[in-house]
Design a protein around this motif. Structure first.
Motif, PDB file in Angstrom:
ATOM      1  N   TYR A 145       0.838  -1.205   0.000  1.00  0.00           N
ATOM      2  CA  TYR A 145       0.000   0.000   0.000  1.00  0.00           C
ATOM      3  C   TYR A 145       0.873   1.255   0.000  1.00  0.00           C
ATOM      4  CZ  TYR A 145      -3.116   3.690   1.597  1.00  0.00           C
ATOM      5  OH  TYR A 145      -3.819   4.875   1.699  1.00  0.00           O
ATOM      6  N   ILE A 146       1.889   1.279   0.871  1.00  0.00           N
ATOM      7  CA  ILE A 146       2.773   2.448   0.975  1.00  0.00           C
ATOM      8  C   ILE A 146       3.490   2.689  -0.356  1.00  0.00           C
ATOM      9  CG2 ILE A 146       4.868   3.326   2.063  1.00  0.00           C
ATOM     10  CD1 ILE A 146       3.934   1.956   4.649  1.00  0.00           C
ATOM     11  N   ARG A 147       3.966   1.601  -0.967  1.00  0.00           N
ATOM     12  CA  ARG A 147       4.667   1.719  -2.251  1.00  0.00           C
ATOM     13  C   ARG A 147       3.743   2.308  -3.316  1.00  0.00           C
ATOM     14  NH1 ARG A 147       6.268  -3.016  -2.325  1.00  0.00           N
ATOM     15  NH2 ARG A 147       4.703  -3.991  -3.649  1.00  0.00           N
ATOM     16  N   ASN A 148       2.511   1.816  -3.393  1.00  0.00           N
ATOM     17  CA  ASN A 148       1.574   2.278  -4.418  1.00  0.00           C
ATOM     18  C   ASN A 148       1.042   3.678  -4.142  1.00  0.00           C
ATOM     19  OD1 ASN A 148       1.838  -0.150  -5.778  1.00  0.00           O
ATOM     20  ND2 ASN A 148       0.045  -1.074  -4.819  1.00  0.00           N
ATOM     21  N   ALA A 149       0.980   4.055  -2.847  1.00  0.00           N
ATOM     22  CA  ALA A 149       0.406   5.351  -2.482  1.00  0.00           C
ATOM     23  C   ALA A 149       1.444   6.461  -2.425  1.00  0.00           C
ATOM     24  CB  ALA A 149      -0.300   5.239  -1.127  1.00  0.00           C
ATOM     25  N   SER A 150       2.724   6.115  -2.525  1.00  0.00           N
ATOM     26  CA  SER A 150       3.784   7.128  -2.475  1.00  0.00           C
ATOM     27  C   SER A 150       3.853   7.860  -3.806  1.00  0.00           C
ATOM     28  CB  SER A 150       5.127   6.476  -2.160  1.00  0.00           C
ATOM     29  OG  SER A 150       5.111   5.892  -0.875  1.00  0.00           O
ATOM     30  N   THR A 151       4.135   9.140  -3.736  1.00  0.00           N
ATOM     31  CA  THR A 151       4.184   9.973  -4.935  1.00  0.00           C
ATOM     32  C   THR A 151       5.566  10.576  -5.106  1.00  0.00           C
ATOM     33  OG1 THR A 151       3.384  11.876  -3.675  1.00  0.00           O
ATOM     34  CG2 THR A 151       1.732  10.532  -4.793  1.00  0.00           C
ATOM     35  N   GLY A 152       5.852  11.022  -6.325  1.00  0.00           N
ATOM     36  CA  GLY A 152       7.146  11.621  -6.617  1.00  0.00           C
ATOM     37  C   GLY A 152       7.854  10.855  -7.718  1.00  0.00           C
ATOM     38  N   THR A 153       8.913  11.430  -8.245  1.00  0.00           N
ATOM     39  CA  THR A 153       9.651  10.806  -9.345  1.00  0.00           C
ATOM     40  C   THR A 153      10.950  10.174  -8.842  1.00  0.00           C
ATOM     41  OG1 THR A 153      10.581  12.991  -9.839  1.00  0.00           O
ATOM     42  CG2 THR A 153       8.666  12.286 -11.127  1.00  0.00           C
ATOM     43  N   SER A 154      11.952  10.991  -8.586  1.00  0.00           N
ATOM     44  CA  SER A 154      13.235  10.432  -8.148  1.00  0.00           C
ATOM     45  C   SER A 154      13.167   9.941  -6.709  1.00  0.00           C
ATOM     46  CB  SER A 154      14.345  11.475  -8.291  1.00  0.00           C
ATOM     47  OG  SER A 154      14.042  12.637  -7.539  1.00  0.00           O
ATOM     48  N   LYS A 156      10.373   9.041  -3.744  1.00  0.00           N
ATOM     49  CA  LYS A 156       8.970   8.835  -3.411  1.00  0.00           C
ATOM     50  C   LYS A 156       8.673   9.336  -1.993  1.00  0.00           C
ATOM     51  CE  LYS A 156       7.745   6.508  -7.167  1.00  0.00           C
ATOM     52  NZ  LYS A 156       6.673   6.944  -8.087  1.00  0.00           N
ATOM     53  N   HIS A 157       7.466   9.913  -1.805  1.00  0.00           N
ATOM     54  CA  HIS A 157       7.045  10.385  -0.497  1.00  0.00           C
ATOM     55  C   HIS A 157       5.678   9.797  -0.145  1.00  0.00           C
ATOM     56  CE1 HIS A 157      10.260  13.384  -0.831  1.00  0.00           C
ATOM     57  NE2 HIS A 157      10.114  13.556   0.462  1.00  0.00           N
ATOM     58  N   PHE A 158       5.574   9.322   1.072  1.00  0.00           N
ATOM     59  CA  PHE A 158       4.306   8.833   1.614  1.00  0.00           C
ATOM     60  C   PHE A 158       3.785   9.912   2.558  1.00  0.00           C
ATOM     61  CE2 PHE A 158       1.995   6.064   4.737  1.00  0.00           C
ATOM     62  CZ  PHE A 158       0.984   5.679   3.869  1.00  0.00           C
ATOM     63  N   VAL A 159       2.808  10.681   2.097  1.00  0.00           N
ATOM     64  CA  VAL A 159       2.418  11.902   2.805  1.00  0.00           C
ATOM     65  C   VAL A 159       1.173  11.659   3.663  1.00  0.00           C
ATOM     66  CG1 VAL A 159       3.537  13.437   1.159  1.00  0.00           C
ATOM     67  CG2 VAL A 159       1.195  12.686   0.738  1.00  0.00           C
ATOM     68  N   LEU A 160       0.695  12.756   4.267  1.00  0.00           N
ATOM     69  CA  LEU A 160      -0.327  12.649   5.305  1.00  0.00           C
ATOM     70  C   LEU A 160      -1.650  12.055   4.816  1.00  0.00           C
ATOM     71  CD1 LEU A 160      -0.719  13.283   8.285  1.00  0.00           C
ATOM     72  CD2 LEU A 160      -1.541  15.554   7.634  1.00  0.00           C
ATOM     73  N   LYS A 161      -2.109  12.461   3.647  1.00  0.00           N
ATOM     74  CA  LYS A 161      -3.422  11.993   3.183  1.00  0.00           C
ATOM     75  C   LYS A 161      -3.468  10.475   2.997  1.00  0.00           C
ATOM     76  CE  LYS A 161      -6.983  12.846  -0.325  1.00  0.00           C
ATOM     77  NZ  LYS A 161      -7.359  13.643  -1.523  1.00  0.00           N
ATOM     78  N   PRO A 162      -2.550   9.864   2.223  1.00  0.00           N
ATOM     79  CA  PRO A 162      -2.590   8.405   2.119  1.00  0.00           C
ATOM     80  C   PRO A 162      -2.251   7.707   3.432  1.00  0.00           C
ATOM     81  CG  PRO A 162      -0.673   9.279   0.974  1.00  0.00           C
ATOM     82  CD  PRO A 162      -1.539  10.441   1.323  1.00  0.00           C
ATOM     83  N   ALA A 163      -1.488   8.372   4.308  1.00  0.00           N
ATOM     84  CA  ALA A 163      -1.198   7.775   5.618  1.00  0.00           C
ATOM     85  C   ALA A 163      -2.482   7.638   6.426  1.00  0.00           C
ATOM     86  CB  ALA A 163      -0.175   8.611   6.367  1.00  0.00           C
ATOM     87  N   ASN A 164      -3.332   8.652   6.389  1.00  0.00           N
ATOM     88  CA  ASN A 164      -4.619   8.588   7.091  1.00  0.00           C
ATOM     89  C   ASN A 164      -5.522   7.506   6.520  1.00  0.00           C
ATOM     90  OD1 ASN A 164      -5.047  10.591   9.321  1.00  0.00           O
ATOM     91  ND2 ASN A 164      -4.276  12.002   7.769  1.00  0.00           N
ATOM     92  N   ALA A 165      -5.406   7.272   5.210  1.00  0.00           N
ATOM     93  CA  ALA A 165      -6.271   6.293   4.544  1.00  0.00           C
ATOM     94  C   ALA A 165      -5.714   4.877   4.584  1.00  0.00           C
ATOM     95  CB  ALA A 165      -6.483   6.715   3.090  1.00  0.00           C
TER      96      ALA A 165
END
Length: 392
Positions: A145-154, A156-165
């Motif tokens: 889930y964390i891998r798929n929900a992380s955003t960015g190019t070089s 990746k960041h797992f930020v607050l919104k997907p962390a809450n979800a």
């Protein structure tokens, strides 16, 4: 532990402690606990002491390091914005590899690196144990889930919104605590084996320095009893013999009688049949690009011309291998390091009996290191298996 047969039908793990039968619940992490995003403080003035500054690079599974500090006044500005972690909270890096730590201090204030760390207020959560959540983050389902929900190019960041979800499956607190404690004990054992392995490797480095003469000296600092002659100093090109490789090039496959050796940390690339290199007893294989060494124990083929087949007249095989370990050049990218090696100076003993004792000593030390590495690898694989089977 008991293995559950109906794990597909019910929301229960495949492997479970005895006495627990209830289905696990699933909720969004943000519905179970408050998740805080770290705030940035502009124009920080660093100090030699004060409130510790926690960077994402400081996070590990075992402890939190500190090295930078800020004033209490600056910290109070920060704390009003975002609050600070409390004992039992789960702290994790939101960028790159997700490093995890449980904050262990009762009241020590800490400044968390802005924009790079999230923390879950498990200390205030009645339904979620911090250690259980930490190992949930390492389970295959949550990692995916964390891998798929992380955003960015070089990066990746797992930020607050997907962390809450983030969907978290969990049992009652007693079972959570048992699971968290089990994995914590397993991590402690892994850490103990890692420390033993690191110590052995450091000891080997020390022996390699002390059992060969220092620059400008003719005898080593540490020596087996009964040997007193001066050692000789030459260049590697004066003693090394290279053996033709072309007849022994082969592609590795799953089938075959003889090893096919490549350069690097995973030397056995496969197996092959045919006419191998048979006079292997006093041979060391040198990786021209990787500066890797391999001591063959049976007839072999090689996978590339980057593997140099080396021997030296009047050098016992294990001693030659140890000598190459002592003097091999530092890696310099994708270069031909054999040319660098040939022009290096070395100091060596001509006494065959002394060569044998030195070679045997380091061979036994290498065998001990290999044994500890295998134990460590096995423990890590066991942990992976438990993470797969003990979480929903």
């Amino acid at each position: 532990m008991a293995k559950i047969d109906d794990s597909v039908k019910k929301k229960v793990p495949e492997l479970r402690f005895k006495g627990f039968t209830d289905e696990w619940e699933q909720r969004k992490l943000g519905d179970l606990a408050e998740i805080k995003d770290s705030a940035r403080i502009p124009n920080i003035k660093w100090q030699k002491e004060g409130v510790p500054y926690l960077r994402s690079s400081d996070l590990s599974s075992e402890h939190i390091k500190d090295g930078l500090f800020l004033s209490l006044a600056d910290y109070m500005k920060y704390d009003k914005i975002t609050g600070s972690p409390k004992k039992g909270d789960l702290i994790f890096a939101s960028g790159g590899a997700i490093g995890l730590a449980i904050y262990k201090h009762d009241s020590l204030p800490i400044y968390v690196q802005g924009g790079s760390i999230l923390y879950v207020k498990t200390s205030k959560c009645e339904n979620l144990d911090g250690l259980f959540l930490k190992y949930s983050f390492a389970s295959p389902k949550v990692k995916k889930y964390i891998r798929n929900a992380s955003t960015g190019t070089s990066l990746k960041h797992f930020v607050l919104k997907p962390a809450n979800a983030l969907p978290i499956s969990y049992p009652d607190l007693i079972e959570q605590e048992k699971i968290g404690s089990f994995f914590k004990q397993l991590d402690d054992i892994i850490a103990l084996h890692q420390r033993k392995l690191d110590l052995l490797k450091e000891q080997k480095k020390g022996y390699l320095q002390k059992m060969f003469p220092k620059n400008g000296e003719k005898v080593p600092e540490l020596r087996f009893a009964g040997f007193a002659d001066d050692w000789e100093e030459r260049k590697f090109k004066d003693i090394l013999k290279t053996h033709s490789f072309r007849s022994y090039l082969a592609d590795g496959s799953d089938d075959g009688k003889y090893e096919v050796i490549q350069q690097g940390n995973n030397p056995i690339v496969g197996y092959s049949d045919g006419e191998p290199f048979t006079d292997y007893k006093d041979i060391t294989l040198f990786g021209d690009h990787t500066v890797s060494l391999y001591n063959p124990q049976s007839p072999f083929f090689i996978a590339t011309d980057g593997v140099k087949i080396l021997s030296a007249d009047n050098f016992e095989g294990d001693y030659l291998y140890t000598t190459l370990e002592r003097y091999k050049p530092a890696p310099q990218g994708y270069k031909r390091h054999f040319t660098i090696l040939k022009n290096k100076d070395l100091c060596f003993t001509r006494n065959v009996e002394e060569q044998k004792q030195i070679g045997s000593f380091f061979k036994q030390l290498d065998n001990t290191i290999t044994l500890h590495q295998r134990k460590l690898d096995l423990l890590k694989e066991q942990k992976k298996g438990f993470l797969q089977k003990m979480f929903v």
